[in-house]
Write an enzyme that holds these catalytic residues in place. Structure first.
Site, short mmCIF file in Angstrom:
data_model
loop_
_atom_site.label_atom_id
_atom_site.label_comp_id
_atom_site.label_asym_id
_atom_site.label_seq_id
_atom_site.Cartn_x
_atom_site.Cartn_y
_atom_site.Cartn_z
N GLU A 17 -35.07 -40.52 1.62
CA GLU A 17 -35.17 -40.01 2.98
C GLU A 17 -36.56 -39.46 3.27
O GLU A 17 -37.17 -38.78 2.45
CB GLU A 17 -34.14 -38.90 3.20
CG GLU A 17 -34.14 -38.35 4.62
CD GLU A 17 -32.89 -37.56 4.92
OE1 GLU A 17 -31.78 -38.16 4.88
OE2 GLU A 17 -33.00 -36.34 5.16
N THR A 48 -35.47 -39.18 9.44
CA THR A 48 -34.74 -38.15 10.18
C THR A 48 -35.18 -38.08 11.63
O THR A 48 -36.18 -38.68 12.04
CB THR A 48 -34.89 -36.78 9.51
OG1 THR A 48 -36.27 -36.38 9.58
CG2 THR A 48 -34.45 -36.83 8.06
N TYR A 49 -34.44 -37.28 12.38
CA TYR A 49 -34.59 -37.19 13.84
C TYR A 49 -34.61 -35.71 14.20
O TYR A 49 -33.71 -34.97 13.82
CB TYR A 49 -33.37 -37.87 14.46
CG TYR A 49 -33.42 -38.23 15.92
CD1 TYR A 49 -34.08 -39.38 16.35
CD2 TYR A 49 -32.73 -37.48 16.86
CE1 TYR A 49 -34.06 -39.76 17.68
CE2 TYR A 49 -32.70 -37.86 18.20
CZ TYR A 49 -33.37 -38.99 18.61
OH TYR A 49 -33.34 -39.39 19.93
N ALA A 51 -34.53 -31.94 15.95
CA ALA A 51 -33.55 -31.24 16.79
C ALA A 51 -33.86 -31.48 18.25
O ALA A 51 -35.01 -31.45 18.68
CB ALA A 51 -33.58 -29.74 16.48
N GLY A 108 -25.49 -33.53 15.19
CA GLY A 108 -26.64 -32.64 15.13
C GLY A 108 -26.26 -31.20 15.41
O GLY A 108 -25.16 -30.89 15.90
N ALA A 128 -19.88 -37.27 17.05
CA ALA A 128 -20.66 -38.35 16.43
C ALA A 128 -20.00 -39.70 16.60
O ALA A 128 -20.69 -40.73 16.63
CB ALA A 128 -20.87 -38.05 14.95
N HIS A 152 -17.37 -29.23 7.43
CA HIS A 152 -18.30 -28.83 8.49
C HIS A 152 -18.04 -27.37 8.86
O HIS A 152 -16.88 -26.93 8.89
CB HIS A 152 -18.11 -29.73 9.72
CG HIS A 152 -19.19 -29.57 10.73
ND1 HIS A 152 -19.21 -28.55 11.66
CD2 HIS A 152 -20.31 -30.31 10.98
CE1 HIS A 152 -20.27 -28.66 12.42
NE2 HIS A 152 -20.96 -29.72 12.05
N ASP A 161 -11.37 -31.54 8.71
CA ASP A 161 -12.68 -32.15 8.52
C ASP A 161 -12.55 -33.59 8.05
O ASP A 161 -13.29 -34.47 8.51
CB ASP A 161 -13.48 -31.33 7.50
CG ASP A 161 -14.95 -31.68 7.52
OD1 ASP A 161 -15.63 -31.38 8.52
OD2 ASP A 161 -15.42 -32.29 6.54
N GLN A 179 -23.51 -34.36 2.93
CA GLN A 179 -24.43 -33.23 3.02
C GLN A 179 -24.77 -32.75 1.61
O GLN A 179 -23.95 -32.78 0.70
CB GLN A 179 -23.77 -32.10 3.82
CG GLN A 179 -24.68 -30.89 4.04
CD GLN A 179 -23.92 -29.71 4.61
OE1 GLN A 179 -22.83 -29.41 4.15
NE2 GLN A 179 -24.50 -29.05 5.60
#
Length: 302
Positions: A17, A48-49, A51, A108, A128, A152, A161, A179
């Protein structure tokens, strides 16, 4: 082959990543890392993207450059924070135009404060799974999602979840990245619970070597503060010795990687922090390198 087919057939492989760089010096160092890691044959490189979509241009640019200039398959993150649906659709279109065929769809966290209440954009998405459907409708070849070994933070219990994760799969998600967690057992429990539902969607664990106190601070954000006491017992004696701290952090990551591989996990997702050395060391120690070619993709002709 598609990314999902590659993941289903993978054995002892890795993905890596990167995050969009915010200045020229970081961008140059980051691209050197991409060039050093590409010959090791990662299954994919995720980008990644930021916030609120703040890094979306950087995400499109870096993912498209990887597609154009390397044999590595890029996977671009896409989040719903602070953006209307038509803007998100345009980002997917821009990625596809740049040769990026695969997306990681994430709801996000709220911009500026991950613990703040979630409020969707009035013309945006709440969950999502809506992003998954959007990306597939726009032409993405495959879409991945996030999974949460510890649940989460907004989920009331593990069963709820898990139902949300299965809902993302029903929407069309073909793989999931878990995660970050430092207890291998957390990931294995999630994998087994998912398998018990009959799902065979590939699930990748994240692995990040804690090689400095600064990286430890990064992990606190990535794990929502869940740090096992044993990790501190391992690292605290070396807080004043930078070299020894790094060695112990790498030793912990190698131990975790070996345990995951011994448990039959075929692909490890390695966080690079935009540098190559730690990923190279892990790939070497764990035997994850793969000759270029094979299941790597052909670069897009500029």
């Amino acid at each position: 082959m598609s990314l999902v087919e590659d993941l289903r057939g993978a054995r002892r492989r890795f993905s890596v990543e990167f995050s969009p760089a915010h200045d020229e010096a970081t961008a140059a160092r980051q691209w050197r890392a991409v060039e050093r890691l590409a010959p090791l044959g990662p299954l994919f490189a995720s980008v990644t993207y930021g916030a609120g979509g703040g890094d979306k241009a950087g995400t499109v640019e870096l993912a498209s450059r990887i597609a154009r200039s390397t044999p590595v398959r890029p996977v671009a993150h896409l989040t719903a924070v602070g953006q209307p649906a038509d803007q998100l659709a345009q980002v997917v279109d821009d990625l596809l135009a740049g040769g990026v065929r695969d997306v990681l769809a994430l709801r996000g966290d709220p911009d500026g404060d991950p613990r703040a209440p979630w409020r969707p954009h009035p013309q945006g998405f709440q969950h999502a799974d809506q992003l998954v459907r959007l990306a597939l409708r726009r032409g993405a070849e495959s879409v991945g999602v996030a999974a949460f070994p510890l649940g989460h933070p907004e989920s009331p219990d593990p069963d709820t979840d898990l139902r949300h994760l299965l809902g993302k799969f029903r929407a069309g998600a073909g793989f999931a990245i878990a995660q970050l967690t430092f207890d291998v057992e957390d990931f294995l429990r999630l994998r087994d619970r998912l398998a018990a539902t009959g799902s065979d969607v590939p699930l990748l664990p994240g692995l990040l070597p804690v090689t400095s106190p600064r990286v430890l601070e990064v992990t606190r954000r990535l794990t929502d503060g869940h740090e096992p006491s044993w990790l501190h017992r391992r690292l605290d004696p070396f807080l004043d010795d930078r070299g020894a701290f790094r060695e112990e952090g790498m030793r912990v990551a190698v131990e975790d990687g070996r345990r995951l591989l011994a448990e039959g996990v075929p692909v490890l997702h390695l966080y690079s922090l935009n540098a190559a050395s730690n990923v190279e060391a892990l790939v070497g120690e764990l035997g994850l390198a793969h000759a270029p070619g094979g299941s790597c993709r052909t670069p897009v002709v500029p």
